[in-house]
Design a protein around this motif. Sequence first.
Motif, PDB file in Angstrom:
ATOM      1  N   PHE A  50       0.799  -1.223   0.000  1.00 15.65           N
ATOM      2  CA  PHE A  50       0.000   0.000   0.000  1.00 15.65           C
ATOM      3  C   PHE A  50       0.835   1.277   0.000  1.00 15.65           C
ATOM      4  CE2 PHE A  50      -2.788  -3.330   1.586  1.00 15.65           C
ATOM      5  CZ  PHE A  50      -3.905  -3.125   0.789  1.00 15.65           C
ATOM      6  N   THR A  51       2.090   1.194  -0.428  1.00 18.54           N
ATOM      7  CA  THR A  51       2.900   2.386  -0.687  1.00 18.54           C
ATOM      8  C   THR A  51       3.349   2.452  -2.143  1.00 18.54           C
ATOM      9  OG1 THR A  51       4.899   1.204   0.053  1.00 18.54           O
ATOM     10  CG2 THR A  51       3.757   2.590   1.674  1.00 18.54           C
ATOM     11  N   GLN A  52       3.017   1.442  -2.942  1.00 18.37           N
ATOM     12  CA  GLN A  52       3.433   1.443  -4.338  1.00 18.37           C
ATOM     13  C   GLN A  52       2.531   2.359  -5.161  1.00 18.37           C
ATOM     14  OE1 GLN A  52       2.413  -2.267  -6.528  1.00 18.37           O
ATOM     15  NE2 GLN A  52       1.786  -3.058  -4.513  1.00 18.37           N
ATOM     16  N   LYS A  53       3.068   2.811  -6.270  1.00 22.68           N
ATOM     17  CA  LYS A  53       2.338   3.734  -7.135  1.00 22.68           C
ATOM     18  C   LYS A  53       1.385   3.001  -8.074  1.00 22.68           C
ATOM     19  CE  LYS A  53       4.376   7.432  -5.604  1.00 22.68           C
ATOM     20  NZ  LYS A  53       3.615   8.468  -4.856  1.00 22.68           N
ATOM     21  N   ASN A  54       1.747   1.772  -8.458  1.00 24.58           N
ATOM     22  CA  ASN A  54       0.922   1.025  -9.409  1.00 24.58           C
ATOM     23  C   ASN A  54      -0.154   0.251  -8.659  1.00 24.58           C
ATOM     24  OD1 ASN A  54      -0.148  -0.222 -11.616  1.00 24.58           O
ATOM     25  ND2 ASN A  54       1.589  -1.592 -11.972  1.00 24.58           N
ATOM     26  N   ILE A  55      -1.275   0.893  -8.427  1.00 20.00           N
ATOM     27  CA  ILE A  55      -2.348   0.271  -7.663  1.00 20.00           C
ATOM     28  C   ILE A  55      -3.017  -0.863  -8.429  1.00 20.00           C
ATOM     29  CG2 ILE A  55      -4.117   1.858  -8.476  1.00 20.00           C
ATOM     30  CD1 ILE A  55      -5.308   1.852  -5.682  1.00 20.00           C
ATOM     31  N   ARG A  56      -2.896  -0.878  -9.749  1.00 15.65           N
ATOM     32  CA  ARG A  56      -3.540  -1.891 -10.571  1.00 15.65           C
ATOM     33  C   ARG A  56      -2.896  -3.275 -10.395  1.00 15.65           C
ATOM     34  NH1 ARG A  56      -6.864   0.273 -14.479  1.00 15.65           N
ATOM     35  NH2 ARG A  56      -6.748   2.541 -14.711  1.00 15.65           N
ATOM     36  N   SER A  57      -1.680  -3.315  -9.856  1.00 11.17           N
ATOM     37  CA  SER A  57      -1.002  -4.605  -9.695  1.00 11.17           C
ATOM     38  C   SER A  57      -1.535  -5.415  -8.515  1.00 11.17           C
ATOM     39  CB  SER A  57       0.510  -4.391  -9.513  1.00 11.17           C
ATOM     40  OG  SER A  57       0.766  -3.666  -8.319  1.00 11.17           O
ATOM     41  N   LEU A  58      -2.328  -4.807  -7.652  1.00  6.76           N
ATOM     42  CA  LEU A  58      -2.866  -5.496  -6.483  1.00  6.76           C
ATOM     43  C   LEU A  58      -4.127  -6.263  -6.856  1.00  6.76           C
ATOM     44  CD1 LEU A  58      -2.426  -2.743  -3.751  1.00  6.76           C
ATOM     45  CD2 LEU A  58      -0.920  -4.667  -4.265  1.00  6.76           C
ATOM     46  N   ALA A  59      -4.260  -7.463  -6.295  1.00  7.84           N
ATOM     47  CA  ALA A  59      -5.419  -8.308  -6.587  1.00  7.84           C
ATOM     48  C   ALA A  59      -6.677  -7.729  -5.953  1.00  7.84           C
ATOM     49  CB  ALA A  59      -5.169  -9.724  -6.074  1.00  7.84           C
ATOM     50  N   ARG A  60      -7.793  -7.872  -6.656  1.00  6.75           N
ATOM     51  CA  ARG A  60      -9.097  -7.410  -6.166  1.00  6.75           C
ATOM     52  C   ARG A  60     -10.105  -8.555  -6.232  1.00  6.75           C
ATOM     53  NH1 ARG A  60      -9.941  -1.732  -6.297  1.00  6.75           N
ATOM     54  NH2 ARG A  60      -7.952  -0.661  -6.626  1.00  6.75           N
ATOM     55  N   ASP A  61     -11.126  -8.482  -5.383  1.00  6.86           N
ATOM     56  CA  ASP A  61     -12.216  -9.436  -5.507  1.00  6.86           C
ATOM     57  C   ASP A  61     -13.303  -8.850  -6.403  1.00  6.86           C
ATOM     58  OD1 ASP A  61     -13.553  -7.565  -4.006  1.00  6.86           O
ATOM     59  OD2 ASP A  61     -13.776  -8.816  -2.224  1.00  6.86           O
ATOM     60  N   SER A  62     -14.432  -9.543  -6.489  1.00  8.35           N
ATOM     61  CA  SER A  62     -15.490  -9.124  -7.411  1.00  8.35           C
ATOM     62  C   SER A  62     -16.134  -7.805  -7.025  1.00  8.35           C
ATOM     63  CB  SER A  62     -16.561 -10.212  -7.489  1.00  8.35           C
ATOM     64  OG  SER A  62     -17.132 -10.441  -6.204  1.00  8.35           O
ATOM     65  N   LYS A  63     -15.974  -7.376  -5.763  1.00 10.95           N
ATOM     66  CA  LYS A  63     -16.555  -6.109  -5.316  1.00 10.95           C
ATOM     67  C   LYS A  63     -15.524  -4.998  -5.213  1.00 10.95           C
ATOM     68  CE  LYS A  63     -20.435  -8.196  -2.863  1.00 10.95           C
ATOM     69  NZ  LYS A  63     -21.198  -8.270  -1.584  1.00 10.95           N
ATOM     70  N   GLY A  64     -14.325  -5.223  -5.755  1.00 12.69           N
ATOM     71  CA  GLY A  64     -13.317  -4.186  -5.783  1.00 12.69           C
ATOM     72  C   GLY A  64     -12.473  -4.089  -4.532  1.00 12.69           C
ATOM     73  N   ARG A  65     -12.657  -4.994  -3.573  1.00 14.04           N
ATOM     74  CA  ARG A  65     -11.839  -4.967  -2.355  1.00 14.04           C
ATOM     75  C   ARG A  65     -10.481  -5.596  -2.626  1.00 14.04           C
ATOM     76  NH1 ARG A  65     -17.181  -6.716   0.588  1.00 14.04           N
ATOM     77  NH2 ARG A  65     -16.747  -8.645  -0.524  1.00 14.04           N
ATOM     78  N   PHE A  66      -9.446  -5.084  -1.974  1.00 13.45           N
ATOM     79  CA  PHE A  66      -8.120  -5.656  -2.123  1.00 13.45           C
ATOM     80  C   PHE A  66      -8.117  -7.057  -1.505  1.00 13.45           C
ATOM     81  CE2 PHE A  66      -7.361  -1.079  -2.175  1.00 13.45           C
ATOM     82  CZ  PHE A  66      -6.630  -0.967  -3.354  1.00 13.45           C
ATOM     83  N   PHE A  67      -7.586  -8.017  -2.239  1.00 12.19           N
ATOM     84  CA  PHE A  67      -7.656  -9.414  -1.820  1.00 12.19           C
ATOM     85  C   PHE A  67      -6.287  -9.921  -1.379  1.00 12.19           C
ATOM     86  CE2 PHE A  67      -7.393 -13.991  -2.707  1.00 12.19           C
ATOM     87  CZ  PHE A  67      -8.414 -14.429  -1.892  1.00 12.19           C
ATOM     88  N   VAL A  68      -6.266 -10.592  -0.208  1.00 10.46           N
ATOM     89  CA  VAL A  68      -5.059 -11.231   0.316  1.00 10.46           C
ATOM     90  C   VAL A  68      -5.412 -12.680   0.610  1.00 10.46           C
ATOM     91  CG1 VAL A  68      -3.249 -11.204   2.070  1.00 10.46           C
ATOM     92  CG2 VAL A  68      -4.301  -9.054   1.340  1.00 10.46           C
ATOM     93  N   ASP A  69      -4.690 -13.601   0.005  1.00  6.94           N
ATOM     94  CA  ASP A  69      -5.006 -15.027   0.132  1.00  6.94           C
ATOM     95  C   ASP A  69      -4.301 -15.623   1.346  1.00  6.94           C
ATOM     96  OD1 ASP A  69      -5.994 -17.511  -0.350  1.00  6.94           O
ATOM     97  OD2 ASP A  69      -4.592 -18.006  -1.958  1.00  6.94           O
ATOM     98  N   ARG A  70      -4.797 -15.243   2.538  1.00 10.69           N
ATOM     99  CA  ARG A  70      -4.257 -15.773   3.795  1.00 10.69           C
ATOM    100  C   ARG A  70      -5.411 -16.106   4.740  1.00 10.69           C
ATOM    101  NH1 ARG A  70       0.532 -17.777   3.310  1.00 10.69           N
ATOM    102  NH2 ARG A  70       0.785 -17.683   5.567  1.00 10.69           N
ATOM    103  N   ASP A  71      -5.065 -16.570   5.948  1.00  6.58           N
ATOM    104  CA  ASP A  71      -6.069 -16.961   6.943  1.00  6.58           C
ATOM    105  C   ASP A  71      -6.835 -15.719   7.399  1.00  6.58           C
ATOM    106  OD1 ASP A  71      -7.388 -17.659   9.420  1.00  6.58           O
ATOM    107  OD2 ASP A  71      -6.144 -19.453   9.453  1.00  6.58           O
ATOM    108  N   GLY A  72      -8.122 -15.668   7.053  1.00  9.68           N
ATOM    109  CA  GLY A  72      -8.911 -14.487   7.368  1.00  9.68           C
ATOM    110  C   GLY A  72      -9.203 -14.319   8.844  1.00  9.68           C
ATOM    111  N   PHE A  73      -9.282 -15.413   9.601  1.00  7.95           N
ATOM    112  CA  PHE A  73      -9.587 -15.300  11.026  1.00  7.95           C
ATOM    113  C   PHE A  73      -8.366 -14.832  11.816  1.00  7.95           C
ATOM    114  CE2 PHE A  73     -12.693 -18.333   9.379  1.00  7.95           C
ATOM    115  CZ  PHE A  73     -13.866 -17.793   9.869  1.00  7.95           C
TER     116      PHE A  73
END
Length: 296
Positions: A50-73
């Motif tokens: 979240f300090t990089q300039k190229n925001i398009r390189s970050l993964a998003r879900d279907s609702k536009g939220r930034f997605f991280v594939d880790r343990d959500g709990f």
Amino acid sequence: MALADNTGCAKPSEDFPFPEIIELNVGGQVYITRHPTLVSVPGSLLWEMFTQKNIRSLARDSKGRFFVDRDGFLFRYILDYMRDQQLVLPDHFPERSRLQREAEYFMLPELVKMLAPKLSKQNSLGDDTCQSDPEELSPNADATRNLTSASATLPSAVAGGPGGAIAANVGAAGTDVRRAGFITIGYRGSYTLGRDSQTDAKFRRVARIMVCGKTSLAKEVFGDTLNESRDPDRPPERYTSRYYLKFTFLEQAFDKLADAGFHMVACNSTGTCAFAHDQTDDRIWTSYTEYVFYRE
């Protein structure tokens, strides 16, 4: 879908591509936090994201939220740490090693250090499946076992001499050392209730009280009243869920646990209802209840 369109999020600019309020989807769990929180630890993975300039390189879900594939709990504890650089865990937290792995993934070395000391003793025990058992981590466990085995080897014929006195002292010392652990008591109950509320309910006796926990603790608490026929060869250091009691009075089980120094820490129950007969309105209620006891 762009995150800037989400309600309540400030619109990003060219100089500051991220909004003030950021929505995250971590392993299916949604988190909403501020951008300064995510970049509060320089050099961390979230800081790099979240300090990089190229925001398009970050993964998003279907609702536009930034997605991280880790343990959500477990991410809730990562996010809490990012807020004030402090670690606060619940009592008897069972997933400390997994949380340490998450801290390593998110590149939070200070959090890894906070989690590491309590893992060092467990890791030194090797790959045994019972390595996290409180009894095995107790510094007095080996001494207690040595004292117990020593008293067993003393001949009973000299019980009145010096050897007998030593055996008595060893036995007394062994009973003073109480091992920590959990014991769970479970039972099924049922009763029939008629349509008329004034009709007495027909209660059925508890058929069986089941015991789950470490074999050595279960035998210590319940002694001869513990039925081991369903799991007769279970070693003392292992766990079982197949023991049950020879009596069917819950209060008697609670008394034994209280006398042994246990106190209740949790309980839960589920229930179902069915009609007893098609021709009547009598209903049979059945339930399964568990009580969890712990001794420090």
